[in-house]
Design an enzyme around this catalytic site. Structure first.
Site, PDB file in Angstrom:
ATOM      1  N   ARG B  62       0.804  -1.211   0.000  1.00 48.00           N
ATOM      2  CA  ARG B  62       0.000   0.000   0.000  1.00 48.00           C
ATOM      3  C   ARG B  62       0.844   1.273   0.000  1.00 48.00           C
ATOM      4  O   ARG B  62       0.585   2.201  -0.763  1.00 48.00           O
ATOM      5  CB  ARG B  62      -0.939   0.015   1.210  1.00 48.00           C
ATOM      6  CG  ARG B  62      -2.308  -0.532   0.937  1.00 48.00           C
ATOM      7  CD  ARG B  62      -2.880  -1.149   2.178  1.00 48.00           C
ATOM      8  NE  ARG B  62      -2.091  -2.301   2.567  1.00 48.00           N
ATOM      9  CZ  ARG B  62      -2.302  -3.522   2.084  1.00 48.00           C
ATOM     10  NH1 ARG B  62      -3.267  -3.743   1.257  1.00 48.00           N
ATOM     11  NH2 ARG B  62      -1.519  -4.529   2.426  1.00 48.00           N
ATOM     12  N   THR B  63       1.843   1.333   0.860  1.00 44.50           N
ATOM     13  CA  THR B  63       2.595   2.594   0.971  1.00 44.50           C
ATOM     14  C   THR B  63       3.341   2.884  -0.333  1.00 44.50           C
ATOM     15  O   THR B  63       3.260   3.993  -0.876  1.00 44.50           O
ATOM     16  CB  THR B  63       3.579   2.524   2.157  1.00 44.50           C
ATOM     17  OG1 THR B  63       2.855   2.178   3.333  1.00 44.50           O
ATOM     18  CG2 THR B  63       4.269   3.848   2.362  1.00 44.50           C
ATOM     19  N   LYS B  90      25.256  -5.981  -3.824  1.00 41.44           N
ATOM     20  CA  LYS B  90      26.726  -6.028  -3.941  1.00 41.44           C
ATOM     21  C   LYS B  90      27.382  -5.400  -2.722  1.00 41.44           C
ATOM     22  O   LYS B  90      28.585  -5.209  -2.690  1.00 41.44           O
ATOM     23  CB  LYS B  90      27.164  -5.266  -5.199  1.00 41.44           C
ATOM     24  CG  LYS B  90      26.583  -5.818  -6.488  1.00 41.44           C
ATOM     25  CD  LYS B  90      26.941  -4.870  -7.645  1.00 41.44           C
ATOM     26  CE  LYS B  90      26.154  -5.246  -8.889  1.00 41.44           C
ATOM     27  NZ  LYS B  90      26.235  -4.195  -9.918  1.00 41.44           N
ATOM     28  N   ARG B 111      11.688   3.356   2.993  1.00 46.92           N
ATOM     29  CA  ARG B 111      11.300   2.438   4.080  1.00 46.92           C
ATOM     30  C   ARG B 111      12.509   1.559   4.384  1.00 46.92           C
ATOM     31  O   ARG B 111      13.185   1.080   3.468  1.00 46.92           O
ATOM     32  CB  ARG B 111      10.117   1.564   3.665  1.00 46.92           C
ATOM     33  CG  ARG B 111       9.836   0.456   4.675  1.00 46.92           C
ATOM     34  CD  ARG B 111       8.598  -0.330   4.352  1.00 46.92           C
ATOM     35  NE  ARG B 111       7.397   0.441   4.624  1.00 46.92           N
ATOM     36  CZ  ARG B 111       6.167  -0.061   4.542  1.00 46.92           C
ATOM     37  NH1 ARG B 111       5.992  -1.319   4.191  1.00 46.92           N
ATOM     38  NH2 ARG B 111       5.115   0.692   4.813  1.00 46.92           N
ATOM     39  N   HIS B 139       5.783   5.752  11.205  1.00 45.76           N
ATOM     40  CA  HIS B 139       5.175   5.630   9.872  1.00 45.76           C
ATOM     41  C   HIS B 139       4.243   6.838   9.733  1.00 45.76           C
ATOM     42  O   HIS B 139       3.019   6.720   9.804  1.00 45.76           O
ATOM     43  CB  HIS B 139       4.414   4.312   9.757  1.00 45.76           C
ATOM     44  CG  HIS B 139       4.062   3.923   8.350  1.00 45.76           C
ATOM     45  ND1 HIS B 139       4.028   4.840   7.319  1.00 45.76           N
ATOM     46  CD2 HIS B 139       3.726   2.731   7.800  1.00 45.76           C
ATOM     47  CE1 HIS B 139       3.692   4.209   6.202  1.00 45.76           C
ATOM     48  NE2 HIS B 139       3.494   2.929   6.473  1.00 45.76           N
TER      49      HIS B 139
END
Lengths: 160, 312
Positions: B62-63, B90, B111, B139
Site C-alpha cells: 500500500r505505501t 553487492k 522504508r 510511519h
C-alpha cells in the site's frame, strides 16, 4: 585534605599540582579513575577516598590526581559517570579554580545505542550515535535516531 | 491555508515523524486531501517536471504503490529502487544509495528495517525525504491517513474514544497513531493487547510527557460499548527477536464478530493492512469496516502531501 568518615578523620596528603575531583557518587571513584587512564602506565600519583560523609550527597567519593589536568573529552565522560562532580584545580598546594561538571545536552559518538536495530548500529554506515539529554536525575539520554533510552548504569558502563 | 499553517512551511519539507507536525498543519493537509477526493480525476499534472524515488528496503504494498499512484496522478515520474536487484546486493551502503537517489530525483520515499534510517537519510539528502516506515518506530504518512479517515468519517478527531488492538509494541503504525493522537484531544485511549505487546516503555513515557494517557490491561469486551474507533493491527511476526514469543501471542486479539456486535453502530474499525487473522472477512460487510476506505484514501492523502512538498 581532611575527609570525615563518621566520627573519624581520614588524613589524605595534599597534592602540589593537579586535580581533585570531588562530589563523585559513592562507589563511582574507580569508574572515574578509569576515565583518567591507567596510573601504572601514565605514572601519576592517585588518592582515592570512598564513602565519606557529604552534606550534599550523604556519601561521596573523592579522587585526587597529581600532575594531571583533565581534557575536555575526559570532563565530558566524567559528567556522564558523576554528573554532580566538582573539579578543583590545584597549583602549589592552592585551589586556583573550581568547575562544576554538568551532563552535556548532546553526546555525539561517545555512547552506543543498545537497540540492535537502530541505524547507528549498522556496520559501514557513516552515522554517529547521537544522544539527547532527557533527565539529569536519574541521568538518562535518548537516542536521537530510534528514541531508545540509556540509563545511568548503561551510560556508566559504556564510558569507562 | 485555512488553519493558519504556512504553506511555505511545507515546501521541500522532510516527513520523518508525525510529531513534527502541528494540528493546524494536519488539518490543512486533510483539507488539501478533501479537494483531491472530491475532484476524482484530471488533476492537471502540477508535478509534471518532478521525479519521485521510492526506495523500499522492506516489503510494502500500500505505501509504495499509493505513493507511486499519487505521484503519477499528479504528473510526476516515479523511479523505484528494488533492493533485491540493486547494488545493495553487492554491498552498497544505505548512505551511498541515498546519495545516488538524491542526485536522480526530487523527493525520496524510504522504508527501512532500522529505526532512524529515514532521519539519517534526511541528513544526507538535500532533497526531501519521506519516511515510509523505519523499523518499529515511525510511519508518519500512515498516521496522517489514519487521522484523515477518522476526521472524515467521524467529523473530527477530538472527543472520541479509541482502542488500539493487537501489537502495539512492534507495529509502527500503532505507535505513530498514538503519537498522532497527542496533537488532538481524544476522550480516552486504550491499548488492548497481551502484556508482551504493550507499547514500549520509552513510547509510553514520551506519550505521557505529551499529555496522552494510554489505558492498559483491559479486555476489548469490557470497553467495546464505549468505543468510537477500533484500530486493529497485525502481530508483527518479522520483528519478534524470538519467534517462540510470536507463537505464544499469534492469533490473540482477533476482532470477533460477536464482540463487534456489542459496539455502537457508528464505531469504525481501522486497520493499516495487510491483515492476517486479527480481522475476519465477515466484518467487511458490517457498517464498522472503514479499512478499505482508509486504504483508498491513501492515494489522495499522499497526493496532497507530495503537492504541498514539491508543488508551488
Amino acid at each position: 585534605m581532611d575527609s570525615h568518615t563518621g566520627n573519624e578523620t581520614m588524613i589524605v596528603q595534599r597534592i602540589a599540582n593537579g586535580t581533585v575531583i570531588d562530589h563523585i557518587p559513592s562507589g563511582k571513584a574507580l569508574a572515574v579513575l578509569k576515565l583518567l587512564g591507567d596510573p601504572h602506565i601514565k605514572g601519576f600519583r592517585v588518592a582515592l577516598v570512598m564513602n565519606v560523609s557529604s552534606k550534599k550527597m550523604g556519601k561521596k567519593d573523592i579522587v585526587k590526581v597529581e600532575g594531571v589536568e583533565l581534557s575536555d573529552e575526559q570532563v565530558q565522560r566524567l559528567a556522564l559517570v558523576a554528573p554532580q562532580a566538582t573539579l578543583n584545580f590545584v597549583r602549589s598546594y592552592q585551589v586556583v579554580a573550581k568547575r562544576n561538571v554538568s551532563p552535556p545536552s548532546v553526546v555525539v559518538g561517545l555512547l552506543k545505542c543498545v537497540n540492535p536495530t537502530c541505524i547507528t548500529g549498522k556496520q559501514r554506515e557513516p552515522v554517529y550515535s547521537t544522544f539527547l539529554l532527557s533527565s539529569q536525575a536519574p541521568l538518562t539520554y535518548v537516542c536521537r535516531y530510534c528514541g531508545r533510552e540509556l540509563g545511568e548504569y548503561e551510560i556508566s558502563s559504556q564510558v569507562q | 491555508m485555512a488553519h493558519g499553517a504556512e504553506e511555505s512551511g511545507w515546501k521541500n519539507r522532510d516527513v520523518i515523524d508525525i510529531l513534527g507536525f502541528t494540528k493546524n498543519e494536519l488539518l490543512d493537509l486533510f483539507e488539501e486531501t478533501d479537494k483531491f477526493v472530491e475532484q476524482g480525476s484530471d488533476f492537471g499534472e502540477p508535478l509534471r517536471h518532478k521525479i519521485v524515488a521510492t526506495a523500499f528496503f522492506e516489503p510494502s504494498t500500500r505505501t509504495r504503490l499509493s505513493f507511486s499512484s499519487a505521484a503519477l496522478r499528479l504528473g510526476a515520474k516515479v523511479i523505484d529502487l528494488s533492493a533485491e536487484v540493486s547494488s545493495l546486493m553487492k554491498g552498497e551502503s544505505f548512505a551511498d544509495t541515498i546519495r545516488m537517489l538524491e542526485a536522480y530525483s526530487d523527493l525520496i520515499v524510504v522504508r527501512h528495517p532500522s529505526e532512524g534510517a529515514a532521519l539519517f537519510a534526511s541528513e544526507i539528502s538535500s532533497k526531501p525525504v519521506v519516511n515510509g516506515g523505519d523499523g518499529s518506530q515511525h510511519h508518519p504518512t500512515q498516521a496522517m491517513l489514519d487521522l484523515y479517515t477518522v476526521n472524515k468519517l467521524k467529523g473530527g478527531v477530538d472527543g472520541l474514544t479509541y482502542a488500539l488492538v493487537g501489537d502495539i509494541k512492534y507495529a509502527r503504525t500503532a505507535t505513530s497513531f498514538l503519537y498522532a493522537l497527542t496533537k488532538f484531544n481524544p476522550r480516552r485511549v486504550y491499548a488492548v493487547c497481551p502484556e508482551a505487546l504493550r507499547p514500549r516503555a520509552e513510547v509510553l513515557k514520551r506519550l505521557e510527557g505529551l499529555g496522552l494517557r494510554v489505558e492498559l490491561g483491559l479486555e476489548l469486551e469490557d470497553i467495546i460499548g464505549e468505543l468510537d474507533v477500533v484500530y486493529a493491527t497485525r502481530i508483527q511476526k518479522e520483528r519478534f527477536p524470538d519467534q517462540s514469543e510470536y507463537e505464544k501471542v499469534k492469533g490473540s486479539y482477533r476482532l470477533a464478530r460477536t464482540v463487534m456486535e456489542k459496539a455502537k453502530r457508528e464505531c469504525i474499525i481501522l486497520h493499516p493492512l495487510p491483515r492476517v487473522e486479527e480481522l475476519p472477512y465477515e466484518l467487511d460487510s458490517t457498517p464498522h469496516a472503514a479499512y478499505f476506505k482508509q486504504a483508498a484514501w491513501g492515494v489522495p492523502l499522499r497526493m496532497a502531501l507530495l503537492k504541498l512538498i514539491l508543488g508551488g
